[in-house]
Design a protein around this motif. Structure first.
Motif, PDB file in Angstrom:
ATOM      1  N   PRO A  57       0.808  -1.221   0.000  1.00 47.55           N
ATOM      2  CA  PRO A  57       0.000   0.000   0.000  1.00 47.55           C
ATOM      3  C   PRO A  57       0.845   1.277   0.000  1.00 47.55           C
ATOM      4  CG  PRO A  57      -0.956  -1.591   1.485  1.00 47.55           C
ATOM      5  CD  PRO A  57       0.366  -2.155   1.058  1.00 47.55           C
ATOM      6  N   GLY A  58       2.090   1.197   0.475  1.00 49.65           N
ATOM      7  CA  GLY A  58       2.987   2.345   0.405  1.00 49.65           C
ATOM      8  C   GLY A  58       3.514   2.602  -0.987  1.00 49.65           C
ATOM      9  N   LEU A  59       3.276   1.641  -1.899  1.00 47.33           N
ATOM     10  CA  LEU A  59       3.713   1.780  -3.291  1.00 47.33           C
ATOM     11  C   LEU A  59       2.537   2.042  -4.227  1.00 47.33           C
ATOM     12  CD1 LEU A  59       6.246  -1.200  -3.370  1.00 47.33           C
ATOM     13  CD2 LEU A  59       6.733   1.212  -2.935  1.00 47.33           C
ATOM     14  N   ILE A  64      12.121  13.098  -3.988  1.00 47.80           N
ATOM     15  CA  ILE A  64      11.314  12.402  -4.995  1.00 47.80           C
ATOM     16  C   ILE A  64       9.837  12.443  -4.639  1.00 47.80           C
ATOM     17  CG2 ILE A  64      10.894  10.156  -6.072  1.00 47.80           C
ATOM     18  CD1 ILE A  64      13.857   9.524  -5.590  1.00 47.80           C
ATOM     19  N   LEU A  65       9.527  12.170  -3.347  1.00 48.71           N
ATOM     20  CA  LEU A  65       8.134  12.152  -2.919  1.00 48.71           C
ATOM     21  C   LEU A  65       7.522  13.540  -2.935  1.00 48.71           C
ATOM     22  CD1 LEU A  65       8.411   9.583  -0.001  1.00 48.71           C
ATOM     23  CD2 LEU A  65       7.346   9.239  -2.217  1.00 48.71           C
ATOM     24  N   ASP A  66       8.319  14.541  -2.627  1.00 47.80           N
ATOM     25  CA  ASP A  66       7.846  15.923  -2.668  1.00 47.80           C
ATOM     26  C   ASP A  66       7.400  16.265  -4.088  1.00 47.80           C
ATOM     27  OD1 ASP A  66       7.208  18.432  -1.774  1.00 47.80           O
ATOM     28  OD2 ASP A  66       9.235  19.224  -2.003  1.00 47.80           O
ATOM     29  N   ALA A  67       8.235  15.894  -5.066  1.00 50.09           N
ATOM     30  CA  ALA A  67       7.896  16.158  -6.466  1.00 50.09           C
ATOM     31  C   ALA A  67       6.680  15.344  -6.903  1.00 50.09           C
ATOM     32  CB  ALA A  67       9.094  15.838  -7.360  1.00 50.09           C
ATOM     33  N   MET A  68       6.595  14.081  -6.435  1.00 50.16           N
ATOM     34  CA  MET A  68       5.485  13.219  -6.818  1.00 50.16           C
ATOM     35  C   MET A  68       4.167  13.745  -6.277  1.00 50.16           C
ATOM     36  SD  MET A  68       4.779   9.229  -5.824  1.00 50.16           S
ATOM     37  CE  MET A  68       4.134   9.682  -4.214  1.00 50.16           C
ATOM     38  N   VAL A  69       4.167  14.173  -5.010  1.00 50.65           N
ATOM     39  CA  VAL A  69       2.940  14.692  -4.392  1.00 50.65           C
ATOM     40  C   VAL A  69       2.465  15.939  -5.124  1.00 50.65           C
ATOM     41  CG1 VAL A  69       2.060  15.816  -2.313  1.00 50.65           C
ATOM     42  CG2 VAL A  69       3.295  13.674  -2.125  1.00 50.65           C
ATOM     43  N   LYS A  70       3.412  16.798  -5.523  1.00 50.02           N
ATOM     44  CA  LYS A  70       3.035  18.012  -6.259  1.00 50.02           C
ATOM     45  C   LYS A  70       2.464  17.675  -7.628  1.00 50.02           C
ATOM     46  CE  LYS A  70       6.243  21.101  -3.879  1.00 50.02           C
ATOM     47  NZ  LYS A  70       7.512  21.873  -3.959  1.00 50.02           N
ATOM     48  N   ARG A  71       3.037  16.642  -8.272  1.00 52.42           N
ATOM     49  CA  ARG A  71       2.529  16.227  -9.584  1.00 52.42           C
ATOM     50  C   ARG A  71       1.130  15.649  -9.487  1.00 52.42           C
ATOM     51  NH1 ARG A  71       6.228  12.773 -13.437  1.00 52.42           N
ATOM     52  NH2 ARG A  71       4.335  13.120 -14.667  1.00 52.42           N
ATOM     53  N   TYR A  78       2.447  10.278   3.291  1.00 51.46           N
ATOM     54  CA  TYR A  78       3.578  10.999   2.707  1.00 51.46           C
ATOM     55  C   TYR A  78       3.511  12.498   3.022  1.00 51.46           C
ATOM     56  CZ  TYR A  78       4.968   6.868   0.022  1.00 51.46           C
ATOM     57  OH  TYR A  78       5.408   5.624  -0.347  1.00 51.46           O
ATOM     58  N   LEU A  79       2.307  13.062   2.952  1.00 48.71           N
ATOM     59  CA  LEU A  79       2.157  14.490   3.257  1.00 48.71           C
ATOM     60  C   LEU A  79       2.543  14.791   4.697  1.00 48.71           C
ATOM     61  CD1 LEU A  79      -1.185  15.388   1.423  1.00 48.71           C
ATOM     62  CD2 LEU A  79       1.087  16.261   0.886  1.00 48.71           C
ATOM     63  N   LEU A  80       2.135  13.930   5.617  1.00 48.68           N
ATOM     64  CA  LEU A  80       2.461  14.158   7.026  1.00 48.68           C
ATOM     65  C   LEU A  80       3.946  13.979   7.285  1.00 48.68           C
ATOM     66  CD1 LEU A  80      -0.660  12.435   8.622  1.00 48.68           C
ATOM     67  CD2 LEU A  80      -0.126  14.880   8.599  1.00 48.68           C
ATOM     68  N   GLY A  81       4.579  13.052   6.566  1.00 47.24           N
ATOM     69  CA  GLY A  81       6.029  12.914   6.686  1.00 47.24           C
ATOM     70  C   GLY A  81       6.748  14.125   6.139  1.00 47.24           C
ATOM     71  N   LEU A  82       6.289  14.642   4.995  1.00 48.29           N
ATOM     72  CA  LEU A  82       6.895  15.831   4.399  1.00 48.29           C
ATOM     73  C   LEU A  82       6.687  17.067   5.271  1.00 48.29           C
ATOM     74  CD1 LEU A  82       5.852  15.277   0.668  1.00 48.29           C
ATOM     75  CD2 LEU A  82       8.162  15.078   1.624  1.00 48.29           C
ATOM     76  N   ALA A  83       5.605  17.067   6.051  1.00 43.84           N
ATOM     77  CA  ALA A  83       5.323  18.202   6.934  1.00 43.84           C
ATOM     78  C   ALA A  83       6.142  18.154   8.218  1.00 43.84           C
ATOM     79  CB  ALA A  83       3.833  18.233   7.283  1.00 43.84           C
ATOM     80  N   THR A 128       4.280   3.720   9.375  1.00 42.72           N
ATOM     81  CA  THR A 128       5.629   4.087   9.814  1.00 42.72           C
ATOM     82  C   THR A 128       6.606   4.128   8.646  1.00 42.72           C
ATOM     83  OG1 THR A 128       5.180   3.020  11.940  1.00 42.72           O
ATOM     84  CG2 THR A 128       7.477   3.507  11.429  1.00 42.72           C
ATOM     85  N   LEU A 129       6.543   3.136   7.761  1.00 39.39           N
ATOM     86  CA  LEU A 129       7.463   3.085   6.623  1.00 39.39           C
ATOM     87  C   LEU A 129       7.255   4.258   5.676  1.00 39.39           C
ATOM     88  CD1 LEU A 129       7.473  -0.722   5.690  1.00 39.39           C
ATOM     89  CD2 LEU A 129       9.351   0.602   6.686  1.00 39.39           C
ATOM     90  N   THR A 130       6.002   4.536   5.342  1.00 31.40           N
ATOM     91  CA  THR A 130       5.735   5.638   4.411  1.00 31.40           C
ATOM     92  C   THR A 130       6.128   6.977   5.027  1.00 31.40           C
ATOM     93  OG1 THR A 130       3.427   5.557   5.182  1.00 31.40           O
ATOM     94  CG2 THR A 130       3.921   4.489   3.098  1.00 31.40           C
ATOM     95  N   TYR A 131       5.878   7.127   6.312  1.00 29.72           N
ATOM     96  CA  TYR A 131       6.283   8.354   7.008  1.00 29.72           C
ATOM     97  C   TYR A 131       7.808   8.513   6.969  1.00 29.72           C
ATOM     98  CZ  TYR A 131       7.367  11.312  11.066  1.00 29.72           C
ATOM     99  OH  TYR A 131       7.878  12.268  11.898  1.00 29.72           O
ATOM    100  N   ALA A 132       8.535   7.415   7.258  1.00 34.41           N
ATOM    101  CA  ALA A 132      10.005   7.472   7.275  1.00 34.41           C
ATOM    102  C   ALA A 132      10.557   7.790   5.891  1.00 34.41           C
ATOM    103  CB  ALA A 132      10.573   6.153   7.787  1.00 34.41           C
ATOM    104  N   LEU A 133       9.970   7.199   4.854  1.00 33.54           N
ATOM    105  CA  LEU A 133      10.422   7.474   3.489  1.00 33.54           C
ATOM    106  C   LEU A 133      10.222   8.944   3.130  1.00 33.54           C
ATOM    107  CD1 LEU A 133       9.101   4.360   1.547  1.00 33.54           C
ATOM    108  CD2 LEU A 133      11.490   4.954   1.969  1.00 33.54           C
ATOM    109  N   ALA A 134       9.060   9.485   3.520  1.00 33.58           N
ATOM    110  CA  ALA A 134       8.762  10.877   3.190  1.00 33.58           C
ATOM    111  C   ALA A 134       9.631  11.844   3.975  1.00 33.58           C
ATOM    112  CB  ALA A 134       7.286  11.173   3.449  1.00 33.58           C
ATOM    113  N   ARG A 135       9.913  11.511   5.222  1.00 29.11           N
ATOM    114  CA  ARG A 135      10.655  12.448   6.065  1.00 29.11           C
ATOM    115  C   ARG A 135      12.158  12.356   5.846  1.00 29.11           C
ATOM    116  NH1 ARG A 135       9.643  13.524  12.555  1.00 29.11           N
ATOM    117  NH2 ARG A 135      10.730  15.518  12.607  1.00 29.11           N
ATOM    118  N   ARG A 136      12.644  11.189   5.432  1.00 30.10           N
ATOM    119  CA  ARG A 136      14.092  11.003   5.316  1.00 30.10           C
ATOM    120  C   ARG A 136      14.528  10.574   3.920  1.00 30.10           C
ATOM    121  NH1 ARG A 136      15.553  13.997   9.519  1.00 30.10           N
ATOM    122  NH2 ARG A 136      14.593  13.294  11.476  1.00 30.10           N
TER     123      ARG A 136
END
Length: 235
Positions: free
Chosen positions: A70-72, A122-129, A162-167, A109-117
């Protein structure tokens, strides 16, 4: 309070209508060209074979996939709805619910860690797209941001994470507040899927009642935050 909640792209209504028409046409063709009972029996047989194959892979493989895929982009419901039918007879429903919650927490936890670290750029650009925009949030409003994201309709589960990790929401607050909204829904969908696929009327009613209660609670919390935002916007 966050001044702006993430807004997604508009649903491609025309494409959805075309897909729906094609699916209905195919279903109608199958019904007209064959015996509906035979088709139903065939579908049930194929479904049982699929469930047997998944069950033979074992619960470790299944719940690991539930935690990762689900994180993918895979829908969490694709794992939650059939899991009771697959592993209920061998593990028992309490253990199925328990491991489903563990898999959901691991995914969060995994998706949060990927987004924050690890994959932040990549995720920042993907979320904006995808058309989502993260609002500017002060540290005192981070809990409000978690609640708003979890309650805003239309935002996929992985995008919320991902948004919460980026925040840069603190991990403890992220997990605790998110769990208050995510885990009850996870339990409800596991129970509903099992009841629906096994045809147990009383369990279906109980699961639907739980989903309705969650929806009612979500509506009340959303109204509270809507009123809070209006009050904050007044001069």
């Amino acid at each position: 309070m966050p001044s702006e909640i993430p807004s997604g792209k508009k649903l491609p209504v025309r494409k959805l209508v075309i897909v729906a028409v094609v699916v209905l046409a195919l279903a109608g063709g199958l019904i007209l060209t064959g015996d509906p009972r035979a088709l139903l029996a065939q579908g049930r047989e194929q479904w049982e074979r699929l469930m047997l194959a998944v069950r033979s892979a074992g619960p470790l493989a299944y719940f690991s996939a539930m935690a990762i895929f689900p994180g993918l982009g895979a829908p969490m419901l694709a794992f939650s709805l059939p899991v009771g039918t697959i592993f209920g007879p061998t593990l028992g429903m309490p253990m199925v619910v328990f491991w489903s919650l563990v898999a959901t927490l691991v995914n969060m936890t995994l998706t949060y860690a990927l987004a924050r670290r690890g994959l932040r750029p990549i995720l920042d650009a993907m979320v904006k797209r995808l058309g989502y925009k993260l609002p500017a949030v002060e540290s005192g409003d981070l809990t409000d941001l978690i609640v708003i994201l979890r309650l805003t309709p239309g935002i996929p589960f992985l995008v919320q994470n991902y948004l919460l990790g980026l925040a840069d929401v603190p991990v403890g607050r992220y997990l605790v507040v998110s769990s208050l909204f995510v885990l009850p829904q996870a339990v409800a969908f596991v129970l509903f899927g099992n009841a629906l696929m096994t045809g147990q009327g009383k369990l279906i009613l109980a699961a639907v009642g739980l989903l309705v209660a969650i929806a009612a609670g979500t509506h009340l919390v959303r109204r509270h935050y809507g009123a809070k935002a209006k009050a904050a916007a007044k001069p």
